[in-house]
Design a protein around this motif. Structure first.
Motif, short mmCIF file in Angstrom:
data_model
loop_
_atom_site.label_atom_id
_atom_site.label_comp_id
_atom_site.label_asym_id
_atom_site.label_seq_id
_atom_site.Cartn_x
_atom_site.Cartn_y
_atom_site.Cartn_z
N LYS A 49 0.83 -1.20 0.00
CA LYS A 49 0.00 0.00 0.00
C LYS A 49 0.87 1.26 0.00
CE LYS A 49 -3.48 2.50 2.66
NZ LYS A 49 -4.26 2.55 3.92
N GLU A 50 1.91 1.26 0.87
CA GLU A 50 2.81 2.41 0.93
C GLU A 50 3.53 2.60 -0.40
OE1 GLU A 50 5.28 1.45 4.21
OE2 GLU A 50 3.80 2.06 5.74
N LYS A 51 3.86 1.49 -1.04
CA LYS A 51 4.54 1.56 -2.34
C LYS A 51 3.61 2.15 -3.39
CE LYS A 51 7.23 -1.29 -5.56
NZ LYS A 51 7.71 -2.66 -5.84
N ILE A 52 2.34 1.74 -3.37
CA ILE A 52 1.36 2.27 -4.33
C ILE A 52 1.15 3.76 -4.10
CG2 ILE A 52 -1.09 2.22 -4.96
CD1 ILE A 52 -1.02 -0.81 -4.49
N VAL A 53 1.04 4.16 -2.82
CA VAL A 53 0.86 5.59 -2.51
C VAL A 53 2.06 6.39 -3.00
CG1 VAL A 53 0.70 7.27 -0.62
CG2 VAL A 53 -0.64 5.16 -0.52
N PHE A 266 -14.67 6.91 -4.38
CA PHE A 266 -13.50 6.67 -3.52
C PHE A 266 -13.04 5.20 -3.53
CE2 PHE A 266 -15.61 10.36 -1.37
CZ PHE A 266 -14.64 11.30 -1.73
N GLU A 267 -13.67 4.38 -4.38
CA GLU A 267 -13.26 2.99 -4.47
C GLU A 267 -11.96 2.87 -5.26
OE1 GLU A 267 -16.36 0.67 -6.17
OE2 GLU A 267 -17.81 1.09 -4.55
N PRO A 268 -11.05 1.99 -4.84
CA PRO A 268 -9.79 1.82 -5.59
C PRO A 268 -10.06 1.40 -7.03
CG PRO A 268 -9.68 0.73 -3.45
CD PRO A 268 -11.11 1.15 -3.64
N GLY A 278 -5.99 7.74 -16.29
CA GLY A 278 -6.05 7.76 -14.83
C GLY A 278 -5.93 6.35 -14.26
N THR A 279 -5.39 6.26 -13.05
CA THR A 279 -5.22 4.95 -12.41
C THR A 279 -6.42 4.57 -11.56
OG1 THR A 279 -4.17 5.94 -10.47
CG2 THR A 279 -2.73 5.30 -12.31
N GLY A 280 -7.25 5.54 -11.23
CA GLY A 280 -8.36 5.26 -10.34
C GLY A 280 -7.96 5.14 -8.88
N LEU A 281 -6.74 5.60 -8.57
CA LEU A 281 -6.24 5.48 -7.20
C LEU A 281 -6.16 6.81 -6.47
CD1 LEU A 281 -3.34 2.89 -7.70
CD2 LEU A 281 -5.51 2.52 -6.52
N GLY A 282 -6.16 7.91 -7.22
CA GLY A 282 -5.95 9.23 -6.61
C GLY A 282 -6.92 9.54 -5.48
N LEU A 283 -8.22 9.42 -5.76
CA LEU A 283 -9.22 9.75 -4.74
C LEU A 283 -9.28 8.70 -3.64
CD1 LEU A 283 -12.10 11.22 -6.90
CD2 LEU A 283 -10.62 12.44 -5.31
N SER A 284 -9.04 7.44 -4.00
CA SER A 284 -9.00 6.38 -2.99
C SER A 284 -7.87 6.61 -2.00
CB SER A 284 -8.83 5.01 -3.67
OG SER A 284 -8.66 3.99 -2.71
N SER A 286 -6.38 9.50 -1.46
CA SER A 286 -6.68 10.75 -0.75
C SER A 286 -7.65 10.49 0.40
CB SER A 286 -7.29 11.77 -1.72
OG SER A 286 -6.36 12.12 -2.73
N HIS A 287 -8.65 9.66 0.14
CA HIS A 287 -9.63 9.32 1.18
C HIS A 287 -8.95 8.63 2.36
CE1 HIS A 287 -13.00 7.14 3.07
NE2 HIS A 287 -13.75 8.15 2.65
N GLY A 288 -8.03 7.72 2.04
CA GLY A 288 -7.29 7.02 3.09
C GLY A 288 -6.38 7.94 3.88
N ILE A 289 -5.73 8.88 3.20
CA ILE A 289 -4.83 9.82 3.87
C ILE A 289 -5.59 10.68 4.86
CG2 ILE A 289 -3.44 11.91 3.51
CD1 ILE A 289 -2.44 10.62 0.89
N ILE A 290 -6.73 11.21 4.42
CA ILE A 290 -7.53 12.06 5.31
C ILE A 290 -8.06 11.25 6.49
CG2 ILE A 290 -9.59 13.50 5.48
CD1 ILE A 290 -7.25 14.74 3.94
N LYS A 291 -8.43 9.99 6.24
CA LYS A 291 -8.92 9.13 7.32
C LYS A 291 -7.84 8.89 8.36
CE LYS A 291 -11.36 4.76 8.10
NZ LYS A 291 -11.88 3.53 7.45
N THR A 292 -6.58 8.66 7.91
CA THR A 292 -5.49 8.44 8.86
C THR A 292 -5.17 9.70 9.66
OG1 THR A 292 -3.80 8.96 7.19
CG2 THR A 292 -4.42 6.66 7.44
N HIS A 293 -5.58 10.85 9.15
CA HIS A 293 -5.40 12.11 9.88
C HIS A 293 -6.59 12.40 10.82
CE1 HIS A 293 -2.16 12.85 7.02
NE2 HIS A 293 -1.81 13.90 7.73
N GLY A 294 -7.49 11.43 10.93
CA GLY A 294 -8.64 11.60 11.81
C GLY A 294 -9.73 12.45 11.21
#
Length: 320
Positions: A49-53, A266-268, A278-284, A286-294
């Motif tokens: 996941k970190e590699k994909i991000v 927001f689906e991968p 587009g890869t279809g990963l940008g918003l997915s 982004s959604h995960g990043i904001i979630k990890t920030h609470g």
């Protein structure tokens, strides 16, 4: 009362206990091995996941490289030109002061100076012939232009540094408004003449987070707006404080989306772009990043009327 064989009963109980302990030990060992396998799979998945991000971040940087090179080259070019001009001006001023020195030396007769009025007239004529006033005024303008150019380059470099910061870095207290500004400095050339950006924020909004990750989110939302709009594209970025949250809205006047698309946005790997765009990963991501920030990343959209992405992040103690 019947005779009870206590010894036989004890042996049966002992045997049963040994069987139960063996069974428990085997189950514990199996559970331990299963947990180890699960932990290994989790770590591997986390690494992927970190590699994909990171790859998505590099892909975003790759799209910006040409524009960033142009953005840096422009101010660097006129700074270089200004330095050449300053070198020429310094040579002209050196000549002026040399001639001035010669005049002052020549107008001394037996250590008695020429009348001051005559000397002033000679110096003023020389100053006019050498265009000293023009040179001094232009030097001020050159210095001002060069400072603006250096500030522009500093802004781009800061944006790049913040964007490329490793995601595993410790969260900092950062101004989310400044983070947006830094991100816009990276994408300025890409959206130039294609997307008019309006701002609706004033005061700093402090959150605790990773600068590079948040910059990646903001970049994705700005680029998405660019792809969604046609001619006369417009993006309004609003940032405000709501109770314990910083709320940032990205509102475009693009094509908008139906409710069925909004549910999947927001689906991968889900994308509304053409194949290869587009890869279809940008918003997915982004959604995960904001979630990890609470926080929370949500979308509101009406087909044909534009889209609004809303980022909510908990305010830090520095903004209380």
């Amino acid at each position: 009362m019947a005779n009870v064989d206590y010894k036989a009963a004890y042996e049966r109980q002992k045997k049963a206990r040994e069987i139960a302990e063996d069974l428990l030990e085997n189950r514990s060992r199996e559970l331990y091995e299963a947990n180890k396998s699960l932990q290994y799979a989790y770590n591997k998945l986390k690494g992927q996941k970190e590699k994909i991000v990171h790859q998505e971040k590099l892909a975003s940087l790759g799209q910006l490289c040409a524009g960033l090179a142009h953005e840096i080259n422009n101010p660097a070019g006129y700074i270089k030109s200004n330095l050449n001009t300053l070198r020429n001006y310094s040579e002209e001023l050196t000549v002026f002061f040399k001639v001035l020195d010669d005049i002052l030396s020549a107008h001394k007769i037996d250590n008695i100076q020429v009348p001051i009025v005559e000397l002033i007239e000679i110096i003023q004529t020389l100053r006019k012939d050498c265009e000293v006033n023009y040179l001094l005024d232009d030097i001020k303008s050159i210095a001002s232009e060069s400072r603006e150019g250096i500030s522009r380059i500093e802004s781009i470099v800061k944006g790049l540094r913040d964007f490329s910061r490793p995601d595993e870095a410790e969260p900092d207290i950062l101004d989310v408004v400044q983070c947006i500004e830094n991100t816009l400095s990276l994408v300025k050339m890409k959206i130039k003449d294609k997307l008019y950006v309006c701002y609706d924020y004033a005061d700093p909004l402090y959150v605790k987070g990773q600068q590079g990750s948040l910059s990646q989110v903001f970049l994705n939302l700005i680029i998405n707006a660019l792809h969604a709009v046609g001619d006369n594209g417009r993006l309004i970025i609003k940032a405000k404080k709501e109770t314990e949250f910083a709320v940032i809205s990205f509102i475009d006047n693009g094509c908008g989306m139906g409710s069925d698309v909004c549910e999947k946005i927001f689906e991968p790997f889900f994308t509304t772009k053409k194949n290869g765009q587009g890869t279809g990963l940008g918003l997915s991501i982004s959604h995960g990043i904001i979630k990890t920030h609470g926080g929370l990343l949500s979308v509101e959209s009406v087909e044909g009327q534009g889209t609004c992405f809303i980022v909510k992040l908990p305010l830090s103690e520095a903004d209380d």
